[in-house]
Design an enzyme around this catalytic site. Structure first.
Site, PDB file in Angstrom:
ATOM      1  N   LYS A  62       0.904  -1.186   0.036  1.00  0.00           N
ATOM      2  CA  LYS A  62       0.110  -0.157  -0.036  1.00  0.00           C
ATOM      3  C   LYS A  62       0.788   1.354   0.006  1.00  0.00           C
ATOM      4  CE  LYS A  62      -3.433  -2.308   2.960  1.00  0.00           C
ATOM      5  NZ  LYS A  62      -4.407  -2.970   1.954  1.00  0.00           N
ATOM      6  N   LYS A 111       8.519  -8.516  26.404  1.00  0.00           N
ATOM      7  CA  LYS A 111       7.548  -7.348  26.508  1.00  0.00           C
ATOM      8  C   LYS A 111       6.422  -7.771  27.287  1.00  0.00           C
ATOM      9  CE  LYS A 111       5.457  -3.870  23.753  1.00  0.00           C
ATOM     10  NZ  LYS A 111       5.795  -3.066  22.579  1.00  0.00           N
ATOM     11  N   ARG A 148       8.794   1.566   9.609  1.00  0.00           N
ATOM     12  CA  ARG A 148       9.159   2.552   9.835  1.00  0.00           C
ATOM     13  C   ARG A 148       9.206   3.487   8.563  1.00  0.00           C
ATOM     14  NH1 ARG A 148      14.210   2.427  13.315  1.00  0.00           N
ATOM     15  NH2 ARG A 148      12.801   1.965  15.219  1.00  0.00           N
ATOM     16  N   LYS A 200       8.649  13.098  23.572  1.00  0.00           N
ATOM     17  CA  LYS A 200       8.985  12.541  25.084  1.00  0.00           C
ATOM     18  C   LYS A 200       9.895  13.127  25.709  1.00  0.00           C
ATOM     19  CE  LYS A 200       8.049   7.460  23.853  1.00  0.00           C
ATOM     20  NZ  LYS A 200       8.433   6.018  24.184  1.00  0.00           N
ATOM     21  N   GLU A 246       2.399  -1.883  14.039  1.00  0.00           N
ATOM     22  CA  GLU A 246       3.033  -0.385  14.475  1.00  0.00           C
ATOM     23  C   GLU A 246       3.608   0.116  13.326  1.00  0.00           C
ATOM     24  OE1 GLU A 246       4.999   0.777  18.321  1.00  0.00           O
ATOM     25  OE2 GLU A 246       6.356   0.455  17.053  1.00  0.00           O
ATOM     26  N   ALA A 306      16.991   9.546  16.656  1.00  0.00           N
ATOM     27  CA  ALA A 306      16.594   8.274  17.266  1.00  0.00           C
ATOM     28  C   ALA A 306      17.748   7.273  17.209  1.00  0.00           C
ATOM     29  CB  ALA A 306      15.140   7.882  16.673  1.00  0.00           C
ATOM     30  N   HIS A 319      19.844   5.544  20.273  1.00  0.00           N
ATOM     31  CA  HIS A 319      19.584   4.252  20.409  1.00  0.00           C
ATOM     32  C   HIS A 319      21.231   3.640  20.308  1.00  0.00           C
ATOM     33  CE1 HIS A 319      18.475   0.163  20.154  1.00  0.00           C
ATOM     34  NE2 HIS A 319      19.120   0.100  18.851  1.00  0.00           N
TER      35      HIS A 319
HETATM   36  P1  GTP Z   1       7.168  -0.047  23.942  1.00  0.00           P
HETATM   37  O1  GTP Z   1       6.788  -0.955  25.277  1.00  0.00           O
HETATM   38  O2  GTP Z   1       8.620   0.261  23.744  1.00  0.00           O
HETATM   39  O3  GTP Z   1       6.617  -0.627  22.662  1.00  0.00           O
HETATM   40  O4  GTP Z   1       6.467   1.129  24.542  1.00  0.00           O
HETATM   41  P2  GTP Z   1       5.091   1.632  23.938  1.00  0.00           P
HETATM   42  O5  GTP Z   1       4.079   0.615  23.702  1.00  0.00           O
HETATM   43  O6  GTP Z   1       4.416   2.703  25.038  1.00  0.00           O
HETATM   44  O7  GTP Z   1       5.411   2.403  22.637  1.00  0.00           O
HETATM   45  P3  GTP Z   1       5.869   3.787  22.351  1.00  0.00           P
HETATM   46  O8  GTP Z   1       5.085   4.385  21.399  1.00  0.00           O
HETATM   47  O9  GTP Z   1       6.346   4.364  23.375  1.00  0.00           O
HETATM   48  O10 GTP Z   1       7.446   3.010  21.579  1.00  0.00           O
HETATM   49  C1  GTP Z   1       7.455   2.383  20.666  1.00  0.00           C
HETATM   50  C2  GTP Z   1       8.604   2.215  19.780  1.00  0.00           C
HETATM   51  O11 GTP Z   1       9.182   3.631  19.495  1.00  0.00           O
HETATM   52  C3  GTP Z   1      10.014   1.618  20.494  1.00  0.00           C
HETATM   53  O12 GTP Z   1       9.955   0.168  20.481  1.00  0.00           O
HETATM   54  C4  GTP Z   1      10.972   2.306  19.804  1.00  0.00           C
HETATM   55  O13 GTP Z   1      11.347   1.771  18.585  1.00  0.00           O
HETATM   56  C5  GTP Z   1      10.387   3.544  19.466  1.00  0.00           C
HETATM   57  N1  GTP Z   1      11.040   4.692  20.706  1.00  0.00           N
HETATM   58  C6  GTP Z   1      10.127   4.834  21.690  1.00  0.00           C
HETATM   59  N2  GTP Z   1      10.850   5.778  22.521  1.00  0.00           N
HETATM   60  C7  GTP Z   1      11.969   5.796  21.994  1.00  0.00           C
HETATM   61  C8  GTP Z   1      12.924   6.724  22.459  1.00  0.00           C
HETATM   62  O14 GTP Z   1      13.209   7.111  23.588  1.00  0.00           O
HETATM   63  N3  GTP Z   1      14.212   6.395  21.559  1.00  0.00           N
HETATM   64  C9  GTP Z   1      14.371   5.775  20.590  1.00  0.00           C
HETATM   65  N4  GTP Z   1      15.436   5.894  19.919  1.00  0.00           N
HETATM   66  N5  GTP Z   1      13.271   5.011  20.110  1.00  0.00           N
HETATM   67  C10 GTP Z   1      12.016   5.101  20.965  1.00  0.00           C
HETATM   68 MG    MG Z   2       5.092  -0.146  21.140  1.00  0.00          MG
END
Ligand code: GTP
Ligand code: MG
Length: 237
Positions: free
Chosen positions: A54, A87, A111, A146, A173, A185, A189
């Site tokens: 898509k 997780k 992504r 964040k 996601e 990011a 990381h």
């Molecule tokens: P998760 O338990 O990590 O999945 O958190 P969540 O379910 O609350 O999801 P959230 O949307 O906060 O983050 C999901 C994904 O976004 C992570 O697995 C990362 O790939 C990315 N991500 C979130 N926060 C950060 C950050 O502070 N730094 C970086 N580099 N990536 C992030």
């Molecule tokens: Mg998540």
């Protein structure tokens, strides 16, 4: 945090790794359940392939219509079983397939890196308007970064798979970012990876400062694009 692989999503990764699960000393029953449920990994892989297709069509359409696509690149990954189990344990869910399907939304992950912030919102509007994608959740870390400075727009979507028994909506996601956000990011990381202690406050502050710099760069590029567009319209170009 896991790596996104730009190569084709590794096929049957979930199944291959199930055998290793005992080594990680995690719930064997759950490992068996995943192993016995061969259809499940395939579902996520197919859902991701559908989503990729898509996005590919959108890219082509943009390219044909505007002469360029604001989507710079797309990366996909299927979450490793080890990460799924970690997780679920972290979030306190009992290890079973129902909980996995219901609560782990990022087994299939995509992504999308765009050139401009505006294009991310254009893309989200488009995705929300489609009937073949259900947008279940939007987390806008662009409007609301964040605390550490992280910016991206996250969507939880469901993609329909037409199966022999009917249509099944599979979750994925999507992370949408600009090049500058992706740079930050990725660096964060790399810097942070395997560092499980609290960052010294000056390091955390400088990292946040770097995120602000990335944001300013994005704003500046938007302004420049607007100006260049106006110039080209003014000159009848
Ligand atoms: P998760 O338990 O990590 O999945 O958190 P969540 O379910 O609350 O999801 P959230 O949307 O906060 O983050 C999901 C994904 O976004 C992570 O697995 C990362 O790939 C990315 N991500 C979130 N926060 C950060 C950050 O502070 N730094 C970086 N580099 N990536 C992030
Ligand atoms: Mg998540």
């Amino acid at each position: 945090m896991e790596e996104y692989d730009s190569t084709q999503v590794t096929l049957n990764k979930l199944q291959v790794h199930v055998k290793d699960m005992q080594k990680w000393q995690i719930n064997e029953d759950f490992a068996k359940q995943v192993e016995n449920s061969k259809a499940l990994p395939a579902l996520y892989r197919h859902a991701l392939n559908e989503l990729e297709n898509k996005i590919d069509i959108i890219r082509t359409e943009w390219q044909v219509r505007d002469g360029f696509s604001p989507i710079e690149h797309v990366k996909c990954r299927i979450k490793e079983p080890k990460s799924i189990v970690q997780k679920m344990q972290r979030k306190g869910y009992e290890l079973n397939l129902d909980n996995m399907e219901q609560h782990i939304h990022d087994i299939a992950g995509m992504r999308i890196v765009c050139a401009f912030v505006k294009d991310i919102y254009r893309l989200v509007d488009h995705l929300c308007a489609r009937e073949d994608i259900r947008v279940l959740e939007i987390k806008d870390y662009i409007a609301h970064p964040k605390p550490n400075g992280y910016q991206s727009l996250h969507l939880i979507v469901a993609i329909p798979l037409v199966l022999l028994d009917g249509t099944r909506w599979v979750k994925a996601e999507m992370q949408l970012r600009t090049l500058a956000m992706d740079f930050w990011a990725s660096m964060e990381h790399i810097l942070y990876y395997k560092f499980d202690k609290q960052l010294p406050s000056h390091v955390a502050e400088e990292l946040k400062e770097a995120a602000r710099a990335a944001d300013e760069l994005d704003q500046k590029m938007l302004r420049l694009r607007r100006e260049i567009l106006e110039l080209s319209e003014g000159s009848g170009g």
